[in-house]
Design a protein around this motif. Structure first.
Motif, mmCIF file in Angstrom:
data_model
loop_
_atom_site.group_PDB
_atom_site.id
_atom_site.type_symbol
_atom_site.label_atom_id
_atom_site.label_comp_id
_atom_site.label_asym_id
_atom_site.label_seq_id
_atom_site.Cartn_x
_atom_site.Cartn_y
_atom_site.Cartn_z
ATOM 1 N N ASP A 89 0.828 -1.211 0.000
ATOM 2 C CA ASP A 89 0.000 0.000 0.000
ATOM 3 C C ASP A 89 0.863 1.262 0.000
ATOM 4 O OD1 ASP A 89 -2.205 -1.679 2.266
ATOM 5 O OD2 ASP A 89 -2.540 -1.326 0.117
ATOM 6 N N THR A 90 2.172 1.091 0.134
ATOM 7 C CA THR A 90 3.075 2.235 0.121
ATOM 8 C C THR A 90 2.975 2.976 -1.204
ATOM 9 O OG1 THR A 90 4.634 1.234 1.670
ATOM 10 C CG2 THR A 90 5.497 2.931 0.186
ATOM 11 N N ALA A 91 2.698 4.280 -1.122
ATOM 12 C CA ALA A 91 2.511 5.093 -2.321
ATOM 13 C C ALA A 91 2.252 6.534 -1.901
ATOM 14 C CB ALA A 91 1.328 4.583 -3.138
ATOM 15 N N VAL A 92 2.267 7.413 -2.879
ATOM 16 C CA VAL A 92 1.717 8.751 -2.689
ATOM 17 C C VAL A 92 0.233 8.675 -3.025
ATOM 18 C CG1 VAL A 92 1.793 11.167 -3.364
ATOM 19 C CG2 VAL A 92 3.912 9.838 -3.256
ATOM 20 N N TYR A 93 -0.581 9.145 -2.110
ATOM 21 C CA TYR A 93 -2.032 9.093 -2.294
ATOM 22 C C TYR A 93 -2.530 10.486 -2.696
ATOM 23 C CZ TYR A 93 -2.332 4.385 -0.454
ATOM 24 O OH TYR A 93 -2.205 3.016 -0.297
ATOM 25 N N PHE A 94 -3.335 10.503 -3.746
ATOM 26 C CA PHE A 94 -3.887 11.739 -4.286
ATOM 27 C C PHE A 94 -5.411 11.685 -4.240
ATOM 28 C CE2 PHE A 94 -0.008 13.284 -6.324
ATOM 29 C CZ PHE A 94 0.718 12.118 -6.516
ATOM 30 N N CYS A 95 -6.034 12.839 -4.031
ATOM 31 C CA CYS A 95 -7.470 12.881 -4.225
ATOM 32 C C CYS A 95 -7.773 13.686 -5.481
ATOM 33 C CB CYS A 95 -8.210 13.431 -3.022
ATOM 34 S SG CYS A 95 -7.883 15.132 -2.591
ATOM 35 N N LYS A 96 -8.902 13.337 -6.083
ATOM 36 C CA LYS A 96 -9.337 13.981 -7.311
ATOM 37 C C LYS A 96 -10.805 14.347 -7.184
ATOM 38 C CE LYS A 96 -10.448 11.647 -11.083
ATOM 39 N NZ LYS A 96 -10.336 10.847 -12.335
ATOM 40 N N ALA A 97 -11.132 15.571 -7.542
ATOM 41 C CA ALA A 97 -12.523 16.016 -7.566
ATOM 42 C C ALA A 97 -12.996 16.052 -9.016
ATOM 43 C CB ALA A 97 -12.661 17.390 -6.928
ATOM 44 N N VAL A 98 -14.102 15.406 -9.265
ATOM 45 C CA VAL A 98 -14.665 15.321 -10.610
ATOM 46 C C VAL A 98 -15.845 16.272 -10.715
ATOM 47 C CG1 VAL A 98 -15.730 13.802 -12.303
ATOM 48 C CG2 VAL A 98 -13.957 12.917 -10.773
ATOM 49 N N THR A 99 -15.772 17.194 -11.672
ATOM 50 C CA THR A 99 -16.889 18.089 -11.937
ATOM 51 C C THR A 99 -17.364 17.867 -13.372
ATOM 52 O OG1 THR A 99 -15.622 19.961 -12.817
ATOM 53 C CG2 THR A 99 -15.758 19.760 -10.413
ATOM 54 N N GLY A 100 -18.332 18.644 -13.774
ATOM 55 C CA GLY A 100 -18.853 18.470 -15.120
ATOM 56 C C GLY A 100 -17.887 18.869 -16.216
ATOM 57 N N PHE A 101 -16.882 19.658 -15.868
ATOM 58 C CA PHE A 101 -15.980 20.178 -16.885
ATOM 59 C C PHE A 101 -14.543 19.739 -16.681
ATOM 60 C CE2 PHE A 101 -19.104 22.772 -18.856
ATOM 61 C CZ PHE A 101 -19.955 23.174 -17.844
ATOM 62 N N TYR A 102 -14.083 19.744 -15.456
ATOM 63 C CA TYR A 102 -12.681 19.459 -15.180
ATOM 64 C C TYR A 102 -12.549 18.472 -14.019
ATOM 65 C CZ TYR A 102 -11.979 23.782 -17.816
ATOM 66 O OH TYR A 102 -12.003 24.753 -18.781
ATOM 67 N N ASP A 103 -11.388 17.859 -14.008
ATOM 68 C CA ASP A 103 -10.965 17.082 -12.841
ATOM 69 C C ASP A 103 -9.874 17.872 -12.141
ATOM 70 O OD1 ASP A 103 -11.109 13.825 -14.497
ATOM 71 O OD2 ASP A 103 -12.674 15.112 -13.681
ATOM 72 N N TYR A 104 -9.961 17.930 -10.827
ATOM 73 C CA TYR A 104 -8.971 18.657 -10.032
ATOM 74 C C TYR A 104 -8.230 17.675 -9.131
ATOM 75 C CZ TYR A 104 -11.723 22.734 -11.445
ATOM 76 O OH TYR A 104 -12.378 23.691 -12.174
ATOM 77 N N TRP A 105 -6.921 17.885 -9.011
ATOM 78 C CA TRP A 105 -6.085 17.003 -8.208
ATOM 79 C C TRP A 105 -5.451 17.756 -7.059
ATOM 80 C CZ3 TRP A 105 -5.433 11.773 -9.123
ATOM 81 C CH2 TRP A 105 -5.883 11.280 -10.348
ATOM 82 N N GLY A 106 -5.237 17.037 -5.973
ATOM 83 C CA GLY A 106 -4.453 17.560 -4.876
ATOM 84 C C GLY A 106 -2.985 17.270 -5.096
ATOM 85 N N GLN A 107 -2.175 17.676 -4.116
ATOM 86 C CA GLN A 107 -0.720 17.549 -4.271
ATOM 87 C C GLN A 107 -0.198 16.198 -3.804
ATOM 88 O OE1 GLN A 107 -2.157 18.881 -1.689
ATOM 89 N NE2 GLN A 107 -1.034 18.032 0.053
ATOM 90 N N GLY A 108 -1.022 15.463 -3.097
ATOM 91 C CA GLY A 108 -0.637 14.123 -2.654
ATOM 92 C C GLY A 108 -0.088 14.096 -1.240
ATOM 93 N N THR A 109 -0.191 12.938 -0.622
ATOM 94 C CA THR A 109 0.366 12.707 0.709
ATOM 95 C C THR A 109 0.994 11.320 0.726
ATOM 96 O OG1 THR A 109 -0.124 12.748 3.095
ATOM 97 C CG2 THR A 109 -1.826 11.831 1.668
ATOM 98 N N GLN A 110 2.187 11.229 1.301
ATOM 99 C CA GLN A 110 2.955 9.986 1.276
ATOM 100 C C GLN A 110 2.486 9.033 2.368
ATOM 101 O OE1 GLN A 110 5.698 8.940 -0.803
ATOM 102 N NE2 GLN A 110 5.302 7.002 0.273
ATOM 103 N N VAL A 111 2.263 7.802 1.982
ATOM 104 C CA VAL A 111 1.966 6.724 2.925
ATOM 105 C C VAL A 111 3.051 5.666 2.767
ATOM 106 C CG1 VAL A 111 0.377 4.865 3.516
ATOM 107 C CG2 VAL A 111 -0.513 7.133 2.947
ATOM 108 N N THR A 112 3.704 5.343 3.858
ATOM 109 C CA THR A 112 4.745 4.320 3.845
ATOM 110 C C THR A 112 4.409 3.261 4.882
ATOM 111 O OG1 THR A 112 6.416 5.948 3.207
ATOM 112 C CG2 THR A 112 7.199 3.850 4.068
ATOM 113 N N VAL A 113 4.334 2.017 4.435
ATOM 114 C CA VAL A 113 4.009 0.897 5.313
ATOM 115 C C VAL A 113 5.230 0.010 5.421
ATOM 116 C CG1 VAL A 113 2.417 -0.992 5.772
ATOM 117 C CG2 VAL A 113 1.620 1.022 4.518
ATOM 118 N N SER A 114 5.746 -0.120 6.616
ATOM 119 C CA SER A 114 6.942 -0.943 6.833
ATOM 120 C C SER A 114 6.553 -2.368 7.200
ATOM 121 C CB SER A 114 7.804 -0.334 7.932
ATOM 122 O OG SER A 114 7.105 -0.330 9.158
ATOM 123 N N SER A 115 7.399 -3.291 6.790
ATOM 124 C CA SER A 115 7.102 -4.713 7.057
ATOM 125 C C SER A 115 7.697 -5.162 8.369
ATOM 126 C CB SER A 115 7.633 -5.571 5.916
ATOM 127 O OG SER A 115 9.012 -5.350 5.745
#
Length: 115
Positions: A89-115
């Protein structure tokens, strides 16, 4: 215009939990759906989950039954509760807002899962 800010990422051990937040501002009334995506190093960005205006949700098979997407309308915030985290699951996680015309993205947040 919609602005998105993610937060809540960090370092966690396998089996642990994190809750990500995606705070929206601007023309939030135009958002039809909000989705979470993630991108691991060297891999393509992949879809994780979506919550629609009416409240219905969808999940990728890889996270179903472990992750929960929800929304606090009064705060214009979408959450991703992640339980039973795995190293994959380790990755940069982004959210996206979907509207009728455009998709907007955030800058992301890092998630790191250690074993």
């Amino acid at each position: 215009q919609v602005q998105l800010v993610e937060s809540g990422g960090g370092l966690v051990q396998a089996g642990g939990s994190l809750r990500l937040s995606c705070a929206a501002s601007g023309s939030t009334f135009s958002i039809d759906a909000t989705a979470w995506y993630r991108q691991a190093p060297g891999k393509q960005r992949e879809w994780v989950a979506t919550i629609y205006r009416g409240g219905s949700t969808n999940y990728a098979v890889s996270v179903k039954d472990r992750f929960t997407i929800s929304r606090a309308n009064a705060k214009n915030t979408v959450y991703l509760q992640m339980n039973s985290l795995k190293p994959e699951d380790t990755a940069v996680y982004f959210c996206k807002a979907v509207t009728g015309f455009y998709d907007y993205w955030g800058q992301g947040t890092q998630v790191t899962v250690s074993s």
